[in-house]
Design an enzyme around this catalytic site. Sequence first.
Site, PDB file in Angstrom:
ATOM      1  CG  HIS A 163      38.553  42.301   6.514  1.00 53.91           C
ATOM      2  ND1 HIS A 163      37.655  41.303   6.852  1.00 53.91           N
ATOM      3  CD2 HIS A 163      39.708  41.669   6.188  1.00 53.91           C
ATOM      4  CE1 HIS A 163      38.245  40.122   6.740  1.00 53.91           C
ATOM      5  NE2 HIS A 163      39.490  40.317   6.347  1.00 53.91           N
ATOM      6  CB  CYS A 257      31.219  40.633   5.640  1.00 54.85           C
ATOM      7  SG  CYS A 257      32.101  41.902   6.524  1.00 54.85           S
TER       8      CYS A 257
HETATM    9  N1  ARG Z   1      35.003  36.467  11.434  1.00 52.28           N
HETATM   10  C1  ARG Z   1      35.462  36.900  10.163  1.00 52.28           C
HETATM   11  C2  ARG Z   1      36.937  37.281  10.249  1.00 52.28           C
HETATM   12  O1  ARG Z   1      37.318  37.825  11.246  1.00 52.28           O
HETATM   13  C3  ARG Z   1      34.645  38.043   9.674  1.00 52.28           C
HETATM   14  C4  ARG Z   1      34.949  38.438   8.259  1.00 52.28           C
HETATM   15  C5  ARG Z   1      34.173  39.643   7.806  1.00 52.28           C
HETATM   16  N2  ARG Z   1      34.325  39.875   6.454  1.00 52.28           N
HETATM   17  C6  ARG Z   1      34.615  41.055   5.866  1.00 52.28           C
HETATM   18  N3  ARG Z   1      34.595  41.152   4.592  1.00 52.28           N
HETATM   19  N4  ARG Z   1      34.952  42.102   6.592  1.00 52.28           N
HETATM   20  O2  ARG Z   1      37.715  37.027   9.361  1.00 52.28           O
END
Ligand code: ARG
Length: 276
Positions: A163, A257
């Site tokens: 992300h 996150c």
């Molecule tokens: N386990 C989640 C995923 O892989 C983690 C999300 C983390 N969120 C973020 N905004 N980077 O989607």
Amino acid sequence: MRIRRYLMCEPRHFDVTYSINPWMEPAKPTDARLALMQWERLRSLLVGLGHHVDLMAPLPGLPDMVFAANGATMVDGKVLSARFRHPQRRAEGPAYLEWFRRQGFETREARFVNEGEGDLLDTGARLLAGTGFRTDRRAHAEAAAFLGRPVLSLKLVDPRFYHLDTALAVLDHERIMYYPAAFSAASQAVLRRHYPDAILAEAADAEIFGLNAVSDGRHVLLPPQTTRLAGALTAAGFVPIGVDLSELLKAGGGAKCCTLELRERPATPEPAKEQR
Ligand code: ARG
């Protein structure tokens, strides 16, 4: 700094039961109580700084729902829903959208896959938009049109930084910090051109999620173990504050996150920085 409003979602059902990024190892045990304590510490730090935190009720069966940043994208009171790439998280999109509807915000259901403010970061002047692993590139134009911001598309190339908010943080109106190696060569050039004064993170700090930081324009909440990054922030006039979210890192998430900034009004420029 500006007083901010954030949406958070308690990790009551947090767990690592599937793997959709390289950090997630379902075989490794998680400690739900510790996750809750670390999350609570983040919440109380934000409140202690004078910010408001709204809470979204967590739903059973959605262990990643604690990562509120992915729930939607909100700019100037307008909310674009999230549309998740993986089926395991798909139900989170409508759940968050429903929350925003009930608050009376102007909402729009997204056509293309986008993982909310995990990949769409508002600087006030423009949207920085990530693609490569989760958010569909076509979602960038969709977000730009609905949210009324020019967009800068950035391509992520390292699966550990899946992300945009794992590799880049918006510090204030003009300033960002990022980890160059997480981006394609072309996107690195774009970032250099637009942000010649950005703080650049090194691998060691990026790899402990040092860039998954929450900034209110002055205070920057990030993992306590970052070394160079905290120093660079201090030198640039920011106040780094360590917050340990090691348990949530097992799912590939950190402070940023866990928070979704609710930007209700058109952004106003940050007030001149106070003398220190
Ligand atoms: N386990 C989640 C995923 O892989 C983690 C999300 C983390 N969120 C973020 N905004 N980077 O989607």
